[in-house]
Design a protein around this motif. Sequence first.
Motif, short mmCIF file in Angstrom:
data_model
loop_
_atom_site.label_atom_id
_atom_site.label_comp_id
_atom_site.label_asym_id
_atom_site.label_seq_id
_atom_site.Cartn_x
_atom_site.Cartn_y
_atom_site.Cartn_z
N UNK A 66 -34.22 84.39 75.36
CA UNK A 66 -34.42 84.05 73.95
C UNK A 66 -35.10 85.21 73.24
N UNK A 67 -34.61 85.53 72.03
CA UNK A 67 -35.24 86.60 71.28
C UNK A 67 -34.95 86.43 69.79
N UNK A 68 -36.02 86.26 69.00
CA UNK A 68 -35.95 86.24 67.54
C UNK A 68 -34.80 85.40 66.98
N UNK A 69 -34.77 84.14 67.37
CA UNK A 69 -33.78 83.22 66.84
C UNK A 69 -32.42 83.28 67.50
N UNK A 70 -32.28 84.14 68.52
CA UNK A 70 -31.01 84.24 69.25
C UNK A 70 -31.22 83.82 70.69
N UNK A 71 -30.29 83.04 71.21
CA UNK A 71 -30.29 82.66 72.62
C UNK A 71 -29.10 83.36 73.27
N UNK A 72 -29.40 84.30 74.17
CA UNK A 72 -28.36 85.03 74.89
C UNK A 72 -28.07 84.26 76.17
N UNK A 73 -26.79 83.97 76.41
CA UNK A 73 -26.39 83.17 77.57
C UNK A 73 -25.25 83.90 78.28
N UNK A 74 -25.36 84.00 79.61
CA UNK A 74 -24.24 84.61 80.35
C UNK A 74 -23.21 83.53 80.65
N UNK A 75 -21.97 83.85 80.29
CA UNK A 75 -20.86 82.94 80.54
C UNK A 75 -20.08 83.41 81.75
N UNK A 76 -19.88 82.50 82.71
CA UNK A 76 -19.18 82.83 83.94
C UNK A 76 -17.72 82.44 83.81
N UNK A 77 -16.83 83.40 83.97
CA UNK A 77 -15.40 83.13 83.89
C UNK A 77 -14.83 82.86 85.27
N UNK A 78 -15.21 83.64 86.25
CA UNK A 78 -14.72 83.43 87.60
C UNK A 78 -14.24 84.72 88.23
N UNK A 79 -13.72 84.60 89.43
CA UNK A 79 -13.34 85.76 90.22
C UNK A 79 -12.23 86.59 89.58
N UNK A 80 -11.39 86.00 88.77
CA UNK A 80 -10.26 86.73 88.20
C UNK A 80 -10.54 87.34 86.83
N UNK A 81 -11.69 87.05 86.25
CA UNK A 81 -11.98 87.57 84.93
C UNK A 81 -13.37 88.17 84.85
N UNK A 82 -13.63 88.89 83.76
CA UNK A 82 -14.94 89.46 83.54
C UNK A 82 -15.80 88.45 82.79
N UNK A 83 -17.06 88.42 83.15
CA UNK A 83 -17.99 87.53 82.48
C UNK A 83 -18.37 88.14 81.13
N UNK A 84 -19.10 87.38 80.34
CA UNK A 84 -19.48 87.84 79.01
C UNK A 84 -20.83 87.24 78.62
#
Length: 186
Positions: free
Chosen positions: A100-118
Motif C-alpha cells: 500500500x502506498x499513498x492511496x494505491x494498493x499494488x497487487x500481484x496478479x498470478x496468471x500461471x505457468x503459461x503466462x507472465x504475471x502482472x
Amino acid sequence: ICIERLALLAAPPSGAWLALGFIPNPFEDSRVVILDQDLQQMRSFELDFKPIDLCASNERLYVSSESPAQVTCFDAGDGFARIARSEHEPQFSGYYDMTLWKGMLFVSGYIGADGHDAVVVLDALTLAKRRQFGAGHIEDPRGMAVVRDELFICDYEMYCLQIFSFEGVLLRAIHITHQPFGIVYH
C-alpha cells in the motif's frame, strides 16, 4: 489461539492491532483474528474465501484471494466490517502479494505457468482498478515494497528485483544469485 496454521500477518503503521490470517484445512473455515497491542484477541471473523495475503493501513485491512482473484477490504474503525471487494479479474487465477502506498494498493496478479504475471493497481478506498503493468517482465512475484517513489518486486523465477515506477515503467532490474522470496522496507 492455535497458531500452527498461521500463514499471514499484517499490522498497520500505528501498531494499534495485528491481523493474523489462517489458511484452512479441509474441515475448517478460513479466518482472520485481530489482536490488540497486548496481543489479546479483539475480534475474529470467518472469510468466504481462502486468504492469500494481508495488507494493512491504520484504517483498513486488505485480504487478497485466489479463485477468484479479488481483494476484500475491511474497516478497522467499524469492527472490521467488510466494506469493499474488487472486481474479479478473469485473466488472473489469484491475487497474491500486496503493498500500500499513498492511496494505491499494488497487487500481484498470478496468471500461471503459461503466462507472465502482472501488477494491478487498485484505488485503496474503492478497490477500483486504476491500471495494470508488468506483463512480459514479471514471471513469479514473491513480494513487493515501495522504496521512495519506486515499486520493488521480488521475481522468484527471474532471480532478480524488478523496479518499476508507479506508472508501470520498468526502470531497472537487479539480478541476484538466489531466488528472492519477500522484501521489507522500513
